[in-house]
Write a protein that holds these residues in place. Sequence first.
Motif, short mmCIF file in Angstrom:
data_model
loop_
_atom_site.label_atom_id
_atom_site.label_comp_id
_atom_site.label_asym_id
_atom_site.label_seq_id
_atom_site.Cartn_x
_atom_site.Cartn_y
_atom_site.Cartn_z
N VAL A 251 0.83 -1.20 0.00
CA VAL A 251 0.00 0.00 0.00
C VAL A 251 0.87 1.26 0.00
O VAL A 251 1.84 1.37 0.75
CB VAL A 251 -0.93 0.01 1.24
N ILE A 252 0.51 2.20 -0.84
CA ILE A 252 1.10 3.55 -0.81
C ILE A 252 0.06 4.49 -0.21
O ILE A 252 -1.02 4.65 -0.79
CB ILE A 252 1.51 4.01 -2.22
N PRO A 253 0.33 5.10 0.94
CA PRO A 253 -0.67 5.92 1.63
C PRO A 253 -0.79 7.32 1.05
O PRO A 253 -0.71 8.32 1.76
CB PRO A 253 -0.16 5.93 3.07
N ALA A 254 -0.97 7.39 -0.26
CA ALA A 254 -1.10 8.67 -0.96
C ALA A 254 -1.86 8.43 -2.25
O ALA A 254 -1.87 7.31 -2.78
CB ALA A 254 0.27 9.28 -1.27
N THR A 255 -2.50 9.46 -2.75
CA THR A 255 -2.98 9.42 -4.13
C THR A 255 -1.79 9.76 -5.01
O THR A 255 -1.22 10.84 -4.91
CB THR A 255 -4.11 10.42 -4.37
N VAL A 256 -1.40 8.80 -5.85
CA VAL A 256 -0.22 8.98 -6.70
C VAL A 256 -0.67 9.48 -8.07
O VAL A 256 -1.59 8.91 -8.68
CB VAL A 256 0.58 7.68 -6.83
N VAL A 257 -0.02 10.52 -8.55
CA VAL A 257 -0.40 11.14 -9.81
C VAL A 257 0.82 11.21 -10.72
O VAL A 257 1.92 11.55 -10.28
CB VAL A 257 -0.96 12.56 -9.57
N GLU A 258 0.61 10.88 -12.00
CA GLU A 258 1.66 11.01 -13.01
C GLU A 258 1.03 11.55 -14.29
O GLU A 258 -0.10 11.19 -14.63
CB GLU A 258 2.33 9.67 -13.30
N SER A 259 1.75 12.39 -14.99
CA SER A 259 1.24 12.90 -16.26
C SER A 259 1.52 11.92 -17.38
O SER A 259 2.51 11.17 -17.36
CB SER A 259 1.86 14.26 -16.59
N GLY A 260 0.62 11.90 -18.38
CA GLY A 260 0.80 11.12 -19.59
C GLY A 260 0.86 12.04 -20.79
O GLY A 260 0.90 13.27 -20.66
N ASP A 261 0.84 11.47 -21.97
CA ASP A 261 0.92 12.30 -23.17
C ASP A 261 -0.33 13.15 -23.37
O ASP A 261 -0.26 14.27 -23.87
CB ASP A 261 1.13 11.41 -24.40
N TYR A 262 -1.48 12.60 -22.98
CA TYR A 262 -2.74 13.29 -23.27
C TYR A 262 -3.62 13.45 -22.03
O TYR A 262 -4.83 13.56 -22.14
CB TYR A 262 -3.50 12.52 -24.37
N GLY A 263 -3.00 13.47 -20.88
CA GLY A 263 -3.74 13.62 -19.64
C GLY A 263 -2.89 13.18 -18.47
O GLY A 263 -1.67 13.37 -18.47
N TRP A 264 -3.51 12.54 -17.48
CA TRP A 264 -2.74 12.12 -16.31
C TRP A 264 -3.34 10.84 -15.72
O TRP A 264 -4.52 10.54 -15.91
CB TRP A 264 -2.69 13.23 -15.27
N PHE A 265 -2.48 10.11 -15.00
CA PHE A 265 -2.86 8.83 -14.39
C PHE A 265 -3.07 9.00 -12.88
O PHE A 265 -2.38 9.78 -12.24
CB PHE A 265 -1.75 7.79 -14.61
#
Length: 515
Positions: A251-265
């Motif tokens: 478990v990662i106790p965070a909302t993890v965000v990464e950008s993609g080419d046409y938006g974000w994950f």
Amino acid sequence: MSGTIDDVLVVGGGDVGLLTALGIRKKLPAVDVRVVDDFGTQVPQVGKSTYLDIQNILHGQLEIEEPEFIDEVKPIWKATVFFRDWCGTDPFHYPFDVSDTFKQPDTRNSSEHLVYYYDALYDSQDHQTRCEQIVSQGKSPWYRDQNGDLDKYPKTAYHLNTRRFNGYLRKLCRQRGVELVDDEITDVETTGSHVDAVHSAGSSYDADLFVDATGFNRVLRSEQAEATFREFDFPLDSAFNVRIDRSLDDVIPATVVESGDYGWFWHIDTYDNRDLGYVFASEYVDDEAALEEFRDYVAEVSTADADPDPVGGLETVDKYEFTAGYYERAWVDNCLAIGNAEGFVEPLQSTALTANASNAMQFANLLSAHGRIADDDVRVAYNRAVERTWESIYDFIAVHYKYSYDDTELWREMATREYSDRLDRIAEEFDRYGYDWQVERANEDGLQELSIFTVPDFYAMMRPLGASSVFYDTNDFRVSNDLVRELEQFYRRIRTQVQQQHLTVSELYEDVLNG
């Protein structure tokens, strides 16, 4: 519509509809509250992420006992939004204890603190708040104090499995006298903007006040003649979503965000699985190409427990479509729209559930304070509060794009858009004054209208994204060695405390709560 509200009909039994019913029941016990929905329909599985105020709403205002909530809902605690890879920036956190970073003006050497943060600490992995250390070390907010007693660091939010959460809210409604009616509304009878009644295939329902909590279907709101929608200037309008298996040890106790080419994950760990999504702009990429990019991301973040190909094809993957914006009046005549029926920005910063739960409690408190009288002035007061909520969320989300940069057409266009005068003003203030939001300035800047996210929140996001301040860059500030040593010791104590005292999620659930 003006008069006393004696009974309320909530149409829609999702999380926000049930929370609205519970809020009205809690603050106005004399009001008859019913929720009508097809409760046999499966609850969408998409994971729910929240922000800090959810703790006060659930365990404060609604007086939901925390031990029971943990036992039945099994939340995962969220300490930060972790931008693991956002448009090429170094990894950084937006923590829920961000206020601990910024010193008050009456603090000794406060300017030195802020200058040092600006120059060296804002993106440092060695100088992290307690929330950031919880994420970096993979811990929960629960810890053993010096006496060995279990305690909790309070500045965290929740990741929720929607089925567990919704099931618990239904149980709570029944216990607290909220009637749940298993039926499907198929027709709305109106006179102008006044809702006269709602109908199913076999029944009709009336009420003094109707609440539209039907999500993007907007079953009641779409029938109101005076409902005007304000659309936000964001091109992201679609999202794919899957869930994969994952051990509690991962478990990662965070909302993890990464950008993609046409938006974000997004990456949200719930008790039962890892919830993954890709929010993208359909104007810039077709579904097939977006799905392939999403498939590659899922493969990168999968653990050994996961299905080797959980995404599947376009015919099987969960897809959501939305338009960012809100109805300029949430409460029109005798119908209140809430949740996605009222508006939606986008999932970045996980605002939807908590903001709408907060709006529901504001409504219940306002109605209670005015003796259940619904008149134009009460409606105007509520609608203004909701408008501030949506506009504040819009501004804060826009910060992520205003300072973004990347090589695709979408990101170049996002970085050059004009968003709002308030956001421009915040950027100007930071440039001129640095981290000073204490000084009262002219009302015309509109910053007093901010809700949920305040000026320090904007600054905490802007600096890691590359925002600079001429105030710091052109003036000669000195940071003493004593202050540096003091801060080194401060952050070292935090790191040691989390390492030695805090429990992992696995230790909490499998050893303590089940022991």
